[in-house]
Design a protein around this motif. Sequence first.
Motif, PDB file in Angstrom:
ATOM      1  N   ALA A   1       0.822  -1.203   0.000  1.00 41.17           N
ATOM      2  CA  ALA A   1       0.000   0.000   0.000  1.00 41.17           C
ATOM      3  C   ALA A   1       0.858   1.257   0.000  1.00 41.17           C
ATOM      4  O   ALA A   1       1.972   1.269   0.484  1.00 41.17           O
ATOM      5  CB  ALA A   1      -0.915   0.001   1.212  1.00 41.17           C
TER       6      ALA A   1
ATOM      7  N   LEU B   1      -0.194  -1.146  -4.688  1.00 41.50           N
ATOM      8  CA  LEU B   1      -1.382  -0.302  -4.649  1.00 41.50           C
ATOM      9  C   LEU B   1      -1.011   1.178  -4.688  1.00 41.50           C
ATOM     10  O   LEU B   1       0.120   1.565  -4.378  1.00 41.50           O
ATOM     11  CB  LEU B   1      -2.198  -0.609  -3.393  1.00 41.50           C
TER      12      LEU B   1
ATOM     13  N   THR C   1      -2.806   5.333  -4.064  1.00 41.09           N
ATOM     14  CA  THR C   1      -3.893   6.266  -3.801  1.00 41.09           C
ATOM     15  C   THR C   1      -3.687   7.436  -4.749  1.00 41.09           C
ATOM     16  O   THR C   1      -2.732   8.190  -4.602  1.00 41.09           O
ATOM     17  CB  THR C   1      -3.872   6.750  -2.341  1.00 41.09           C
TER      18      THR C   1
ATOM     19  N   THR D   1      -9.645  -1.566  -3.975  1.00 40.31           N
ATOM     20  CA  THR D   1      -8.356  -0.877  -3.994  1.00 40.31           C
ATOM     21  C   THR D   1      -7.865  -0.736  -5.432  1.00 40.31           C
ATOM     22  O   THR D   1      -8.365  -1.384  -6.351  1.00 40.31           O
ATOM     23  CB  THR D   1      -7.313  -1.626  -3.147  1.00 40.31           C
TER      24      THR D   1
END
Length: 280
Positions: A43, A94, A96, A119
């Motif tokens: 992440a 991943l 964002t 995700t």
Amino acid sequence: MNRTRLVQISALCAALLAMAACGGNSSSSSAAAGSTSPASASASAGPAQISVTSTSKGSVLTDDKGRVLYMFNPDNRGASVCYDQCAAAWPPTLTTGAPTAGTGADSSLLGTTKRTDGTTQVTYNKYPLYTFAFDAKPGDTNGQAVKSIWWVLNPAGVPQDEPAKVAVGKTSLGKVLVDVKGETLYMFTKDKNGESACDADCLKLWVPMHTFGAPTAGTGTQASLLGTSNFAPGVTQVTYNKHPLYFFQGDQAPRDVKGQGFENSWYAVDGAGAPVKKAQ
């Protein structure tokens, strides 16, 4: 569940606690297994950054921590099919927000794909990207060529794959077919006319030997006996004397033969392409 998904299940190296279960180099496997543990998805607190780093496999893609990134052949340049235990061993990269290009990476090749949990996974040249939980330190490439379906990518987004090589190695059964890492290869008596009959539950234990391009003959094998068959879209399986070849998930180290005689249907293969019916 489609067959490509089943190929993923077969290849995930279930509940990895030692890289040897995935056919890695025995010394690096021990080191990796002893110094790291399976991780969750890679992440990012913000946009993921993809860069290029020089490694033993050449200049390849890495994340912002210097961890080498891999592509998974069964994804077939589409949405990821690596979930559950597969994703524990191969955490998806991943992001964002939109991923960014670091040193050496081409921003025009960056993209994303949505995972089933909502995700966002980074892609490069349309390949979903992953790290390998048993790469102990930045720049490690222990995941390269695992089961012939996990590959690093160069800055142009091209998998640094290579044709599978089949050789003969010495085991407790005698001399039988093995891959370049010394993992024993098996045939399945239910396969007919060079086509795999291994499906559903079968693929949880048996991993088809995949190849990019024509397979090559190593020590003790005959090039004329090598061939291929289409296992699934984008997945080519190696055959020898018209026997599709497989790895056994229960083999934990090079030249293990724990799959020999399984259900009276699975056997190692000798250099002449004949099943070895000798008991373990």
